[in-house]
Motif scaffolding. Sequence first.
Motif, short mmCIF file in Angstrom:
data_model
loop_
_atom_site.label_atom_id
_atom_site.label_comp_id
_atom_site.label_asym_id
_atom_site.label_seq_id
_atom_site.Cartn_x
_atom_site.Cartn_y
_atom_site.Cartn_z
N TYR A 91 13.15 36.73 18.92
CA TYR A 91 14.12 36.26 19.90
C TYR A 91 15.46 35.94 19.21
O TYR A 91 16.52 36.36 19.66
N HIS A 98 22.71 40.58 20.13
CA HIS A 98 23.48 40.57 21.38
C HIS A 98 24.86 39.95 21.18
O HIS A 98 25.88 40.53 21.56
N GLY A 161 22.48 33.68 14.76
CA GLY A 161 23.44 33.54 15.86
C GLY A 161 24.74 34.19 15.44
O GLY A 161 24.99 34.40 14.24
N TRP A 162 25.57 34.50 16.43
CA TRP A 162 26.80 35.22 16.08
C TRP A 162 27.75 34.34 15.30
O TRP A 162 28.73 34.82 14.75
N HIS A 411 29.87 32.78 29.44
CA HIS A 411 29.62 34.04 30.14
C HIS A 411 30.50 34.15 31.39
O HIS A 411 30.91 35.24 31.76
N VAL A 415 32.06 37.46 30.64
CA VAL A 415 31.44 38.52 31.43
C VAL A 415 32.02 38.53 32.84
O VAL A 415 32.55 39.53 33.31
N VAL A 419 34.83 41.16 31.61
CA VAL A 419 34.19 42.43 31.89
C VAL A 419 34.51 42.88 33.30
O VAL A 419 34.75 44.07 33.55
N ARG A 471 20.07 25.93 24.32
CA ARG A 471 20.19 27.36 24.17
C ARG A 471 19.50 27.84 22.90
O ARG A 471 19.08 27.02 22.08
N ARG A 472 19.39 29.13 22.74
CA ARG A 472 18.82 29.74 21.55
C ARG A 472 17.35 29.38 21.33
O ARG A 472 16.92 29.18 20.20
C1 HEM Z 1 30.50 41.35 27.45
C2 HEM Z 1 29.45 40.78 27.78
C3 HEM Z 1 28.79 39.65 27.05
C4 HEM Z 1 29.23 38.91 26.00
C5 HEM Z 1 30.56 39.03 25.26
C6 HEM Z 1 28.21 38.00 25.67
C7 HEM Z 1 28.28 37.09 24.63
C8 HEM Z 1 27.26 36.26 24.25
C9 HEM Z 1 27.27 35.41 23.13
C10 HEM Z 1 28.43 35.25 22.15
C11 HEM Z 1 26.09 34.78 23.06
C12 HEM Z 1 25.69 33.75 22.04
C13 HEM Z 1 24.80 34.39 21.06
C14 HEM Z 1 24.48 33.42 20.03
O1 HEM Z 1 24.17 32.26 20.36
O2 HEM Z 1 24.55 33.80 18.85
C15 HEM Z 1 25.31 35.21 24.16
C16 HEM Z 1 24.03 34.78 24.43
C17 HEM Z 1 23.27 35.24 25.46
N1 HEM Z 1 23.68 36.13 26.45
FE1 HEM Z 1 25.41 37.14 26.50
N2 HEM Z 1 27.18 38.15 26.51
C18 HEM Z 1 27.50 39.16 27.39
C19 HEM Z 1 26.73 39.65 28.42
C20 HEM Z 1 25.50 39.14 28.78
C21 HEM Z 1 24.73 39.54 29.91
C22 HEM Z 1 25.17 40.59 30.91
C23 HEM Z 1 23.60 38.80 29.91
C24 HEM Z 1 22.44 38.77 30.85
C25 HEM Z 1 21.97 39.77 31.47
C26 HEM Z 1 23.63 37.96 28.77
C27 HEM Z 1 22.60 37.10 28.40
C28 HEM Z 1 22.62 36.31 27.30
C29 HEM Z 1 21.50 35.53 26.84
C30 HEM Z 1 20.15 35.45 27.51
C31 HEM Z 1 21.92 34.86 25.69
C32 HEM Z 1 21.10 33.93 24.83
C33 HEM Z 1 21.32 32.52 25.19
C34 HEM Z 1 20.69 31.63 24.19
O3 HEM Z 1 19.47 31.72 23.96
O4 HEM Z 1 21.42 30.82 23.61
N3 HEM Z 1 24.80 38.17 28.10
N4 HEM Z 1 26.05 36.14 24.88
#
Ligand code: HEM
Lengths: 587, 107, 209
Positions: A91, A98, A161-162, A411, A415, A419, A471-472
């Motif tokens: 995960y 991601h 993580g990013w 998001h 997004v 987006v 989160r995470r």
């Molecule tokens: C351009 C589109 C998107 C960007 C820039 C983006 C960016 C990010 C970033 C920076 C994170 C944090 C990752 C981390 O904690 O290291 C994240 C987490 C996440 N994103 Fe996105 N995201 C995008 C689209 C989406 C979409 C469309 C979905 C769902 C369908 C989604 C679902 C999630 C989930 C489930 C997490 C993990 C949350 C967690 O466990 O902390 N993301 N996203």
Amino acid sequence: MTDTPLQGGVPASPRATERPAAGHASTNREGSFWQEGSSVWSWLSTVDHKRIGVLYAISITIFFFLGGAAAGLMRFHLFTPQGLLFGADTYNRLMTLHGVVMVWFFLVPSIPTTLGNFLLPLMIGARDLAFPKLNLMSWYVFLAGAALTVLALLMGGMDTGWTFYTPFSTIYSNSMVTIAALGIFVVGFSSIATGVNFIATVHMLRAPGMTWFRLPLFVWAMYATSLVMVLATPVLSVSMLLLVAERFFGMPIFDARLGGDPLMFQHLFWFYSHPAVYIMVLPAMGVVSEVIAVGARRTIFGYAFMVYAMLAIAGVGFFVWGHHMFVSGQSPYASIVFSFMSFVVAVPSAIKVFNWTATLYRGQITFAAPMIYALGFVGLFTIGGLTGLMLASIPIDVHVTDTYFVVAHFHYIMVGGSVSAFFAGLHYWWPKITGRMYPEGWARFAAILLFFGFNFTFFPQFVMGYMGMPRRYAHYPSEFQIYHVLSSSGAMILAVAYLLPLGYLAWSIRYGPHVSKNPWGATGLEWRTESPPPKENFKTIPVVDNDPYQYHQKGQAPQHGEAMHRGQGEEGGGVHPGSQTRQSEPA
Amino acid sequence: MASPRKPPQLYEAPSSTVILGPALVWVGLLALLAANIGLTFLPLGRAKTAVNLGVAIVQASLMFAVFMRLNRASALVKLTAAAGLVWLSFLFLIGSADFLTRPMISP
Amino acid sequence: MSQASGVLHEPFTSGVRQREATIFAIWIFLASELLLFGGMFFAFYTYRHAHTSGFDGGARHTNLLFGAINTALLLTSSFAMSVAGRALEVKRAALAEVCIWVTLALGVGFLGVKGLEYVQDLHEHLWPNTRFDGADPASRIFFGFYWTMTFIHSCHLLIGLGFLIRLGIMARARVLEANSDSVETTSLYWHLVDVIWIMVFTTLYLVGK
Ligand code: HEM
Ligand SMILES: [Cu+2]
């Protein structure tokens, strides 16, 4: 231009005025930039900004779906409290994949390198960017960075993580951090090259009469974005270098055991990464300004303020990075300053939302697909921005740091905001880029589906985040299940909404109806040349003698019945300033 | 362009300054280097860091102004160079807001 | 003779304008380079403020002689580079070429001296791992910066040398004047790398001594 009679005052159904599709023999692509050589090499060695825009578009689309697949898997996994698919380690890796892919390989380059590359010279009346070879080089540098990062993914991925926080990333993490960090370092130079090129182009290559305050807001947005790219990205580069120095070469730079300070990494990282969210959202603001003006047939309300607001965002955006560090142990005095500045930076964003709304006022609004996306942007960006204010206030942030509240917030901005705007721009300029119209019905459906799917996915995250869901995590207490199920179901809808355009846009490249120079009846130089444009953009460089967005006479609202509809500018190519004086048929 | 711009600066120079101008600066730079090394061994106490860095900044300014021709560059270019320094100062100033005040909380 | 580019490239139609744009663009890049190194200096001085004695203890181990020689080499190379550009403007192509090779040689000399210094440093156990020779742990951090900063600076120098070789080849082929834009950009980059060295030198070799 000859007056195109408008049908009965009502925004005619878009189909009514289309020329019938001419099968797949592409007649009007003749002489366009698409025709300048069709070998693979002619594409890989092109210095035409339009083709480079297309190359970038293909590359980032791949990354968008890669990052999206990871998101989809994560969301599917989270249907149940124990998780459906994998363990915590996988995960974490998916989550990092991601984040890294979406941020650096999709969203940061998204609008600037595709629409920006394609449109910037067209909009200012230039034949190309100032440094076409540099532009091509930036794409190869992007590919190099992407290759490194993909290599890291193939070798097992990263689990930090990013954000790559130390000391986890330097000492403890057992994953491919070094290679990924180098990939991000490399891709930064692609950003910088694009920024340099855009700034120089806007300064040096504007057409005669194109003064600074006649520039379309999209150009201003690109300019402001480029400033941030050029001034922020090097600090990300150095933070990645120091990370590699410590992790790979053993330089104890952030090592707290020796007196180093892990917060130093966070400061350097966020010095870039907060402004980076403006790299992601300023271009979106530019797109939305264009689309709303044409979709409401209104002059942008408060043009100058829109410009100042973007520049202010670009500038003040550099003073707020510490709001990501409220609970890190940073000095509370610094936190107070960062909190205050974060409230300040919200003001120009609010001005922009206000001005978009005011632009709609007394407009003749048509809900074509780009407009639906753009209005979706305004709503979602507002929610994202307001929750951002909540996060900027220290007491609330302490409560919701590292919860899904934060995930939902960013998001909504990235997004829901960026987006959506990217899709708005893609649809709006699609006829210009390809010479063909996309299928409007499908596009509207996708736009609306996107809006609902998005809220469905991310609104529950606000709620569960506020209730304390961190989160995470790959597992969660069962009391949160209802929200996770909602969110994951929404994600499935969202996935469809993102896949649809891929299908119908691809279809329209071959089968879409041909369009004229100016199918939206829009102002702006890009609409004065052919669709798609010839290699040299303009047969003769245009001379600009009017302000942007002259959709109606000053001091008046557009007449009823002047709503945008396709086919408007069929013959003459655009509503020229003079044409506003024409009598429109009474309703 | 909208209004005809001032043509960019001419660097036209009598050929003697092809060598002479830079040579003078070069001698100055080396002298400053020697001075800076010398200063390092003087008992300046807490001012030493500032003095050393001050000399280095004079050296850097000479390079910027003469070798890199900022002295004759267009306003735009001067502004660009300044922007780099100003943004760097943001990093230093705002970053220090944390590091300098943190000890006041948890010594 | 006004400052115009030798050869026009798309999309420019005026040599003066192209030159203006080129200079402007390279300066934007240089501003960005300033921030890249600036981040390291920020970290360094912040740490030094917190661990003054440890950092200064480290600084006492750097080799001032090598550092000073290298600074002199780079200052001289900048001088030569600057003459090259000016000579080209007054059409003294031969002088320009000589200066380019001199610059290049001095740059290589710098790397040579740096290499000798690195060898000596390693010999003295100044690589900041557990066999590091120094009592105060903060000295180890100092040497973390020492290696990182000097190494990244050397990488920049290496890139600059690449550009110089390119200029040298152009000069040989007598096409330098047509490529005067490249002379201009290379020399600005080279000077900036030298400016950065001045700051690196002062920071690592002087302030802590
Ligand atoms: C351009 C589109 C998107 C960007 C820039 C983006 C960016 C990010 C970033 C920076 C994170 C944090 C990752 C981390 O904690 O290291 C994240 C987490 C996440 N994103 Fe996105 N995201 C995008 C689209 C989406 C979409 C469309 C979905 C769902 C369908 C989604 C679902 C999630 C989930 C489930 C997490 C993990 C949350 C967690 O466990 O902390 N993301 N996203
Ligand atoms: Cu932020």
